[in-house]
Design a protein around this motif. Structure first.
Motif, PDB file in Angstrom:
ATOM      1  N   PRO A   1       0.831  -1.195   0.000  1.00 33.27           N
ATOM      2  CA  PRO A   1       0.000   0.000   0.000  1.00 33.27           C
ATOM      3  C   PRO A   1       0.874   1.256   0.000  1.00 33.27           C
ATOM      4  CG  PRO A   1       0.033  -0.965   2.175  1.00 33.27           C
ATOM      5  CD  PRO A   1       0.784  -1.895   1.292  1.00 33.27           C
ATOM      6  N   THR A   2       0.406   2.253  -0.705  1.00 35.61           N
ATOM      7  CA  THR A   2       1.252   3.418  -0.957  1.00 35.61           C
ATOM      8  C   THR A   2       1.439   4.285   0.282  1.00 35.61           C
ATOM      9  OG1 THR A   2       0.189   3.437  -3.081  1.00 35.61           O
ATOM     10  CG2 THR A   2       1.580   5.309  -2.548  1.00 35.61           C
ATOM     11  N   PRO A   3       2.666   4.409   0.782  1.00 33.56           N
ATOM     12  CA  PRO A   3       2.866   5.386   1.846  1.00 33.56           C
ATOM     13  C   PRO A   3       2.913   6.770   1.200  1.00 33.56           C
ATOM     14  CG  PRO A   3       4.684   3.794   1.710  1.00 33.56           C
ATOM     15  CD  PRO A   3       3.903   3.710   0.449  1.00 33.56           C
ATOM     16  N   ASP A   4       2.675   7.806   1.975  1.00 34.24           N
ATOM     17  CA  ASP A   4       2.672   9.147   1.377  1.00 34.24           C
ATOM     18  C   ASP A   4       4.082   9.739   1.387  1.00 34.24           C
ATOM     19  OD1 ASP A   4       3.193   9.908   3.913  1.00 34.24           O
ATOM     20  OD2 ASP A   4       1.211  10.776   4.306  1.00 34.24           O
ATOM     21  N   GLY A   5       4.186  10.981   0.933  1.00 39.35           N
ATOM     22  CA  GLY A   5       5.484  11.629   0.836  1.00 39.35           C
ATOM     23  C   GLY A   5       6.188  11.776   2.170  1.00 39.35           C
ATOM     24  N   ALA A   6       5.455  11.680   3.273  1.00 39.42           N
ATOM     25  CA  ALA A   6       6.077  11.870   4.582  1.00 39.42           C
ATOM     26  C   ALA A   6       6.788  10.595   5.045  1.00 39.42           C
ATOM     27  CB  ALA A   6       5.015  12.271   5.596  1.00 39.42           C
ATOM     28  N   THR A   7       6.289   9.445   4.613  1.00 40.10           N
ATOM     29  CA  THR A   7       6.814   8.201   5.171  1.00 40.10           C
ATOM     30  C   THR A   7       7.461   7.289   4.145  1.00 40.10           C
ATOM     31  OG1 THR A   7       4.626   7.269   4.880  1.00 40.10           O
ATOM     32  CG2 THR A   7       5.141   8.126   7.062  1.00 40.10           C
ATOM     33  N   PHE A   8       7.315   7.635   2.871  1.00 37.45           N
ATOM     34  CA  PHE A   8       7.820   6.727   1.839  1.00 37.45           C
ATOM     35  C   PHE A   8       9.312   6.435   2.034  1.00 37.45           C
ATOM     36  CE2 PHE A   8      10.000   6.165  -2.211  1.00 37.45           C
ATOM     37  CZ  PHE A   8       9.348   5.036  -2.685  1.00 37.45           C
ATOM     38  N   ALA A   9       9.698   5.175   1.893  1.00 36.31           N
ATOM     39  CA  ALA A   9      11.117   4.815   1.977  1.00 36.31           C
ATOM     40  C   ALA A   9      11.428   3.832   0.859  1.00 36.31           C
ATOM     41  CB  ALA A   9      11.419   4.189   3.332  1.00 36.31           C
ATOM     42  N   LEU A  10      12.482   4.109   0.149  1.00 35.16           N
ATOM     43  CA  LEU A  10      12.880   3.238  -0.960  1.00 35.16           C
ATOM     44  C   LEU A  10      13.701   2.091  -0.369  1.00 35.16           C
ATOM     45  CD1 LEU A  10      12.603   3.195  -4.029  1.00 35.16           C
ATOM     46  CD2 LEU A  10      14.757   4.425  -4.185  1.00 35.16           C
ATOM     47  N   ASP A  11      13.006   1.229   0.355  1.00 41.05           N
ATOM     48  CA  ASP A  11      13.740   0.223   1.120  1.00 41.05           C
ATOM     49  C   ASP A  11      13.456  -1.187   0.609  1.00 41.05           C
ATOM     50  OD1 ASP A  11      11.181  -0.177   1.819  1.00 41.05           O
ATOM     51  OD2 ASP A  11      11.398   0.425   3.918  1.00 41.05           O
ATOM     52  N   GLU A  12      13.942  -2.135   1.361  1.00 39.20           N
ATOM     53  CA  GLU A  12      13.823  -3.546   0.983  1.00 39.20           C
ATOM     54  C   GLU A  12      12.360  -3.958   0.792  1.00 39.20           C
ATOM     55  OE1 GLU A  12      15.167  -7.694   2.839  1.00 39.20           O
ATOM     56  OE2 GLU A  12      16.318  -5.958   3.532  1.00 39.20           O
ATOM     57  N   ALA A  13      11.525  -3.417   1.695  1.00 37.76           N
ATOM     58  CA  ALA A  13      10.115  -3.822   1.643  1.00 37.76           C
ATOM     59  C   ALA A  13       9.523  -3.533   0.274  1.00 37.76           C
ATOM     60  CB  ALA A  13       9.326  -3.085   2.714  1.00 37.76           C
ATOM     61  N   ILE A  14       9.878  -2.374  -0.285  1.00 37.74           N
ATOM     62  CA  ILE A  14       9.328  -2.022  -1.596  1.00 37.74           C
ATOM     63  C   ILE A  14      10.055  -2.767  -2.709  1.00 37.74           C
ATOM     64  CG2 ILE A  14       9.346  -0.105  -3.248  1.00 37.74           C
ATOM     65  CD1 ILE A  14       8.201   1.593  -1.003  1.00 37.74           C
ATOM     66  N   LEU A  15      11.352  -2.884  -2.556  1.00 43.13           N
ATOM     67  CA  LEU A  15      12.126  -3.538  -3.621  1.00 43.13           C
ATOM     68  C   LEU A  15      11.849  -5.045  -3.693  1.00 43.13           C
ATOM     69  CD1 LEU A  15      15.470  -1.606  -3.194  1.00 43.13           C
ATOM     70  CD2 LEU A  15      13.708  -1.274  -4.916  1.00 43.13           C
ATOM     71  N   CYS A  16      11.301  -5.574  -2.619  1.00 46.37           N
ATOM     72  CA  CYS A  16      11.015  -7.015  -2.623  1.00 46.37           C
ATOM     73  C   CYS A  16       9.582  -7.331  -3.019  1.00 46.37           C
ATOM     74  CB  CYS A  16      11.303  -7.611  -1.250  1.00 46.37           C
ATOM     75  SG  CYS A  16      13.061  -7.775  -0.970  1.00 46.37           S
ATOM     76  N   GLN A  17       8.822  -6.336  -3.491  1.00 48.04           N
ATOM     77  CA  GLN A  17       7.476  -6.636  -3.990  1.00 48.04           C
ATOM     78  C   GLN A  17       7.602  -7.615  -5.149  1.00 48.04           C
ATOM     79  OE1 GLN A  17       4.370  -5.253  -3.185  1.00 48.04           O
ATOM     80  NE2 GLN A  17       5.337  -4.383  -1.384  1.00 48.04           N
TER      81      GLN A  17
END
Lengths: 500, 193
Positions: free
Chosen positions: A52-68
């Motif tokens: 689920p999309t975090p907003d501009g305040a919390t978005f992190a280009l981290d493992e969680a997103i890269l492992c989708q």
């Protein structure tokens, strides 16, 4: 019409293809985010799949997103497609990196938004240019971001740079991010953003000016295809699937457990209602049949009796006796069906378990002796039960008869009793073999056609079950002790005066 | 043919109470003797016949020497075979009623010793017939056996409360039925040849 001419090639664009090097980094376990974040193509992917999309305040280009799982999967699919690779002009890529560095640094210091969100916004600010648009690259970027369904905050930050800040905010983006991206563009964007709404932002602009002095050097992302990339991507997909599965499988499993419970409950309820409906139908049938069948049976039997009384030939008399016996058998079946489907109301009284078992044994002793079968009562409990004595005796007798059918000559039948909680359990066990596998499920179904011979034939077990239930008890067959049938009935405190 | 009767048998044949027979015996209206060595009264057949004739009691029961059975059932074939089986025994005279209304009429005219009553009749049910018979004091001596294919204990109990003396299931073994009839009519259970 110039807008249209710039947007048309943009609309026709396929996905901006990630560079081979960042795709390779994506296949590492865990993926190397620092290598990936330099590639606009892959960052687009990451944003696209940041659900689920975090907003501009919390978005992190981290493992969680890269492992989708979707990320490496789509990347793998794109390898085989005609895609726009990097722009030939490395100046544009350089611009993106500088904007990204500056924006994320501002964000980190000012805390107005997530540094990773600022990084992505900076890197993607020249998106239209990456894709080949020049003068109208902002509107091209806006269309691409919308078409690729990127999160709202990045769409607004990058796609509406030509609107004043307040107007862009009104669209629902992230104000802090918008301010930072704009400050970075004002500082290092040069002439690349001709339509950009230039509004001063005092403190931010000052900081940007300072940070812009020593931004890291441009790092080129190699774009040559790597031969083994596809299998690596597919492996990464599988790995990511497995990993993310763990996080959402658990609640889903709970949900499934819950649904299974509900289903089981509904099923049980349905089974009970179905059983009750069947019993009611059977009861109705048996009531009607008792009258309709017993009259003709009486006529058949009566005529056979009359003929037999005048028959001198013993052979013929024997055949007539068979007719008479068989009419009785049909009558007994009808009686049994009624007893099973609607037993008479129980007249509960207090009975000694020992005397009930003794009576059953006496009733059946002669028959058992004739068959060469030993019956023993090993009554371990001197308890009393509250039930209709006649019905309980009938139920036990049926269980014993069921055993008689299964035991051969020289076999034994054992009656035991014990208390268990608020019940008395009377068990009938024998030396025969257990019920056939296909008959086990239907032991208490009347007229189940699978019982061709031996144990469980006829209505004995169903009647025992019905009578037990009629007295607040139950009859169970235990698969772990296949020749044991246990009748449980409500236990009663020993009465003060002696009972039967 | 029976030649000597007990006071109970005489009472049944005359359709009066045993007390009446004993009173008439004791005051000499009904001649008889006592069993040697005891006080039991016995009445020879001819003496009973004379007593009945003198008192305008119908003598057909004594003449045939047979017990009167009223068989009530709407199933013609069942009635036919049952009647034949009972008559073959030699001790019973059978008349037939096909419904509750006829049964009510015939029980008064025919004055049976015993009624074999099907519970499921086309008009009124057997329980109702039992109650009507029992509500008539003059029919006190009539024994009733209800016959039915139904088997619930509580239904049988209801019939007993309505005045039935016994119950027999369909299909029945005629020997068992006759045994029950004999017990109710104070007869020997084994058929007399």
């Amino acid at each position: 019409m110039s807008t249209a001419s710039s947007s048309q090639p943009a609309m026709a664009l396929p996905w901006l293809r990630p560079a081979s090097a960042s795709l390779l980094a994506l296949t590492d376990d865990p993926p190397d985010a620092s290598a990936i974040r330099l590639d606009p193509g892959l960052v687009l992917h990451a944003l696209r799949y940041s659900r689920p999309t975090p907003d501009g305040a919390t978005f992190a280009l981290d493992e969680a997103i890269l492992c989708q799982p979707g990320l490496s999967e789509t990347a793998a699919a794109l390898l085989g497609e005609a895609t726009v690779s990097a722009p030939s002009d490395s100046n544009v890529l350089q611009l993106g990196q500088r904007l990204a560095h500056l924006a994320s640094k501002l964000a980190a210091v000012m805390g107005l938004c997530s540094p990773d969100a600022a990084w992505c916004a900076g890197l993607l600010a020249p998106l239209g240019r990456y894709c080949g648009a020049s003068d109208h690259h902002l509107s091209a970027a806006r269309k691409l971001l919308a078409r690729w369904r990127l999160p709202g905050w990045i769409q607004i930050a990058v796609g509406y740079l030509d609107l004043p800040l307040d107007e862009a905010d009104g669209l629902g983006g992230h104000r802090g991010l918008n301010r930072i991206l704009r400050a970075a563009i004002r500082r290092v964007g040069g002439e690349s953003f001709p339509k950009f709404a230039r509004e001063a932002d005092g403190e931010l602009d000052a900081l940007a000016g300072r940070f812009a002095e020593d931004l890291p050097a441009y790092v080129e992302v190699p774009r040559d295809p790597v031969p083994e990339l596809l299998p690596r991507l597919l492996r990464a997909t599988a790995r990511a699937r497995g990993r993310s599965a763990q996080s959402w499988i658990a609640p889903l499993e709970d949900r499934i457990d819950h649904l299974v419970d509900q289903l089981a409950e509904a099923r049980l309820d349905f089974d009970h209602r179905l059983r009750d409906a069947k019993l009611e139908a059977l009861s109705e049938f048996a009531a009607g049949a008792s009258h309709e069948f017993n009259n003709p049976l009486a006529v058949i039997s009566g005529n056979a009796q009359w003929l037999k009384s005048r028959e001198a030939d013993p052979d013929k008399a024997g055949h007539l006796a068979t007719i008479i016996r068989q009419t009785q058998r049909v009558h007994d079946l009808l009686t049994g069906t009624r007893q099973f489907s609607s037993p008479s109301a129980a007249k509960p009284a207090v009975h000694s378990v020992e005397s009930l078992l003794g009576r059953v044994q006496r009733d059946i002793q002669t028959e058992a002796d004739g068959l060469g079968i030993r019956i023993e009562v090993a009554s371990a409990c001197a308890s009393f039960l509250l039930a209709d004595g006649e019905q309980v005796r009938t139920a036990i007798s049926h269980l014993v008869r069921n055993a008689l059918e299964a035991v051969g000559q020289g076999g034994w039948i054992k009656l035991t009793s014990a208390t268990a909680g608020s019940s008395v359990v009377i068990a009938v066990e024998d030396s025969g073999s257990g019920p056939a596998e296909d008959a086990q499920e239907h032991l208490f179904d009347p007229f189940f056609s699978g019982r061709s011979a031996g144990r469980g034939r006829g209505l004995g077990l169903p009647i025992a079950w019905a009578l037990a239930r009629n007295n607040g008890g139950d009859v169970r067959w235990d698969p772990t002790a296949p020749t044991r049938f246990a009748l449980s009935l409500p236990l009663r405190e020993a009465p003060k005066r002696q009972v039967a | 043919m029976k030649t000597v009767f007990t006071t109970g048998e005489a009472a049944k044949i005359c359709k009066v109470s045993q007390q009446t027979i004993i009173r008439c015996f004791d005051n000499g209206q009904l001649k008889g003797f006592r069993v040697p060595g005891s006080k039991f009264r016995r009445i020879p057949r001819e003496s009973l016949y004379r007593f009945m004739r003198d008192n305008q009691i119908p003598t057909d029961a004594l003449e045939s020497g047979k017990r009167k059975v009223l068989l009530v059932d709407d199933d013609a074939e069942l009635v036919e075979v049952t009647a034949r089986l009972l008559e073959d025994d030699g001790r019973f005279e059978v008349k037939i009623a096909a419904n509750g209304f006829d049964a009510g009429m015939m029980v008064k005219e025919y004055r049976p010793d015993i009624m074999l009553l099907d519970v499921m009749l086309p008009d009124i049910n057997g329980k109702e017939v039992c109650m009507r018979v029992r509500s008539d004091a003059s029919l006190e001596e009539v024994r009733i056996i209800c016959i039915s294919g139904m088997v619930e204990d509580d239904k049988i109990q209801e019939l007993r409360l309505a005045g039935a003396d016994d119950f027999e299931r369909k299909p029945f073994d005629v020997e068992i039925l006759i045994d029950k009839m004999c017990r109710l009519l104070d007869m020997e259970t084994a058929a007399v040849a």
